[in-house]
Design a protein around this motif. Structure first.
Motif, PDB file in Angstrom:
ATOM      1  N   PHE A   1       0.858  -1.184   0.000  1.00 48.55           N
ATOM      2  CA  PHE A   1       0.000   0.000   0.000  1.00 48.55           C
ATOM      3  C   PHE A   1       0.891   1.230   0.000  1.00 48.55           C
ATOM      4  CE2 PHE A   1      -2.630   3.271   2.061  1.00 48.55           C
ATOM      5  CZ  PHE A   1      -3.722   3.257   1.200  1.00 48.55           C
ATOM      6  N   LYS A   2       0.839   1.946  -1.118  1.00 52.70           N
ATOM      7  CA  LYS A   2       1.755   3.073  -1.345  1.00 52.70           C
ATOM      8  C   LYS A   2       3.184   2.558  -1.244  1.00 52.70           C
ATOM      9  CE  LYS A   2      -1.566   6.633  -0.030  1.00 52.70           C
ATOM     10  NZ  LYS A   2      -1.875   7.800   0.807  1.00 52.70           N
ATOM     11  N   ASP A   3       3.966   3.061  -0.298  1.00 56.54           N
ATOM     12  CA  ASP A   3       5.369   2.631  -0.208  1.00 56.54           C
ATOM     13  C   ASP A   3       5.599   1.616   0.902  1.00 56.54           C
ATOM     14  OD1 ASP A   3       6.065   4.351  -2.284  1.00 56.54           O
ATOM     15  OD2 ASP A   3       6.403   6.038  -0.919  1.00 56.54           O
ATOM     16  N   ASP A   4       4.526   1.102   1.493  1.00 55.71           N
ATOM     17  CA  ASP A   4       4.667   0.190   2.624  1.00 55.71           C
ATOM     18  C   ASP A   4       4.103  -1.188   2.276  1.00 55.71           C
ATOM     19  OD1 ASP A   4       5.805   2.107   4.328  1.00 55.71           O
ATOM     20  OD2 ASP A   4       3.823   2.888   4.860  1.00 55.71           O
ATOM     21  N   ARG A   5       4.542  -2.171   3.065  1.00 55.18           N
ATOM     22  CA  ARG A   5       3.972  -3.512   3.010  1.00 55.18           C
ATOM     23  C   ARG A   5       3.200  -3.730   4.297  1.00 55.18           C
ATOM     24  NH1 ARG A   5       2.362  -7.321  -0.618  1.00 55.18           N
ATOM     25  NH2 ARG A   5       2.226  -9.373   0.390  1.00 55.18           N
ATOM     26  N   LEU A   6       1.881  -3.902   4.183  1.00 55.08           N
ATOM     27  CA  LEU A   6       1.031  -4.107   5.343  1.00 55.08           C
ATOM     28  C   LEU A   6       0.813  -5.602   5.549  1.00 55.08           C
ATOM     29  CD1 LEU A   6      -1.676  -1.359   4.688  1.00 55.08           C
ATOM     30  CD2 LEU A   6       0.458  -1.168   5.996  1.00 55.08           C
ATOM     31  N   GLU A   7       1.037  -6.073   6.768  1.00 57.05           N
ATOM     32  CA  GLU A   7       0.871  -7.484   7.101  1.00 57.05           C
ATOM     33  C   GLU A   7      -0.122  -7.616   8.253  1.00 57.05           C
ATOM     34  OE1 GLU A   7       2.057  -9.931   5.474  1.00 57.05           O
ATOM     35  OE2 GLU A   7       3.709  -9.070   4.299  1.00 57.05           O
ATOM     36  N   PHE A   8      -1.129  -8.465   8.082  1.00 55.63           N
ATOM     37  CA  PHE A   8      -2.159  -8.685   9.099  1.00 55.63           C
ATOM     38  C   PHE A   8      -2.163 -10.169   9.481  1.00 55.63           C
ATOM     39  CE2 PHE A   8      -3.469  -5.237   6.336  1.00 55.63           C
ATOM     40  CZ  PHE A   8      -3.767  -4.218   7.234  1.00 55.63           C
ATOM     41  N   SER A   9      -2.392 -10.449  10.762  1.00 53.99           N
ATOM     42  CA  SER A   9      -2.435 -11.837  11.240  1.00 53.99           C
ATOM     43  C   SER A   9      -3.578 -11.996  12.239  1.00 53.99           C
ATOM     44  CB  SER A   9      -1.097 -12.217  11.895  1.00 53.99           C
ATOM     45  OG  SER A   9      -0.838 -11.366  13.004  1.00 53.99           O
ATOM     46  N   ASN A  10      -3.807 -13.248  12.664  1.00 53.20           N
ATOM     47  CA  ASN A  10      -4.879 -13.548  13.623  1.00 53.20           C
ATOM     48  C   ASN A  10      -6.198 -12.907  13.198  1.00 53.20           C
ATOM     49  OD1 ASN A  10      -3.011 -14.907  15.314  1.00 53.20           O
ATOM     50  ND2 ASN A  10      -2.405 -12.953  16.231  1.00 53.20           N
ATOM     51  N   MET A  11      -6.519 -13.048  11.929  1.00 55.71           N
ATOM     52  CA  MET A  11      -7.692 -12.363  11.386  1.00 55.71           C
ATOM     53  C   MET A  11      -8.971 -13.154  11.677  1.00 55.71           C
ATOM     54  SD  MET A  11      -6.276 -10.970   7.710  1.00 55.71           S
ATOM     55  CE  MET A  11      -7.647  -9.799   7.553  1.00 55.71           C
TER      56      MET A  11
END
Length: 282
Positions: free
Chosen positions: A248-258
């Motif tokens: 997302f834009k210049d970042d890498r977003l990581e989500f867990s325990n969803m």
């Protein structure tokens, strides 16, 4: 049953009341085999032959010849799954009412099948399960297969008897890896597929999800008969992510325990209690 075969061995007895078949081993042009028993009954010289036949020990390749025995329009929906492998089972060919059409049904088990839907890169292997095919419809019963650590289950019904022409296909997947090949589960001509491909290239999503997809062709009813008399095709996709990441834009977003779910329909996306943990909180 519109599946061409040639007799290889066995006995046929022709008499004044018809033809009796005894252990008649049949073979198709593409290597399918089966044993046919029963009789073709004829009540008089000019009377039609009435079949009462059973096919046992059938072992058939899943190929164009077998798919061609499905009525034309539903045939394409099944052919789009591009199934491969072999089926074993039995069949009946009867005509209970001499004034009506001959009725045929095939009861078969899929043996070590492969399904790469729409000929894409998503390849479902080690497929087993059962299907019933006849001149009034096709039913898929608990077809299961795997892709890596993921498992998929497919059930469905395609109806073309009594003027009805529709289908319902349910695909349930567990532990699916979010990857470009996952989009090959959607028909190539769907507008949503092109949009999702663009999102894939931009955001490079990855992760693990459980998902269910219902794809169906519904007959028009009520007021729809005036506004849209032709049957309509629709789908519902429910996604329950476990972990997910994207650019997302210049970042890498990581989500867990969803937890929670996304429900995708042709004109809406509903988000229900979607929660996740990430590097800075929840």
């Amino acid at each position: 049953w519109p599946y061409p075969v040639t007799g290889k061995s066995g006995q046929s007895v022709v008499g004044p009341d018809g033809i009796k078949l005894d252990q008649l081993v049949m073979q198709s042009p593409t290597g399918g085999v089966g044993t046919r028993d029963g009789q073709l009954i004829q009540d008089g010289k000019d009377a039609p032959l009435i079949p009462d036949l059973n096919v046992t020990d059938a072992d058939l390749p899943i190929d164009k010849l077998l798919l061609h025995s499905i009525r034309s329009e539903p045939r394409q929906a099944v052919a789009d799954l591009t199934p491969q492998g072999r089926v074993t089972g039995r069949a009946t060919i009867t005509r209970p009412d001499p004034a009506e059409d001959t009725q045929w049904r095939v009861f078969a088990d899929v043996v070590n099948g492969v399904i790469p839907p729409y000929g894409g890169d998503f390849r479902l292997a080690a497929v087993t399960g059962r299907f019933d095919l006849g001149n009034r419809g096709l039913t898929l019963r608990n077809l299961t297969g795997q892709r890596g650590d993921a498992r998929l289950n497919i059930n469905g019904a395609f109806d073309w008897g009594d003027g009805v022409d529709g289908y319902r296909l349910d695909i349930a997947g567990r532990n699916l890896r979010v990857e470009p090949a996952l989009l090959d589960l959607l028909p190539p001509d769907q507008d949503e597929r092109a949009a999702l491909l663009a999102l894939q290239e931009t955001h490079r999503p990855a992760g693990r999800v459980d998902a269910t997809l219902r794809w169906e062709k519904l007959a028009a009813t009520g007021d729809e008969l005036q506004d849209e008399p032709e049957p309509r095709t629709t789908y519902t996709l429910v996604v329950e992510p476990a972990e997910f990441g994207l650019d997302f834009k210049d970042d890498r977003l990581e989500f867990s325990n969803m937890t929670g779910r996304l429900t995708v329909r042709p004109d809406t996306i509903d988000i229900d209690q979607l929660r996740a943990a990430f590097s800075t909180g929840r």
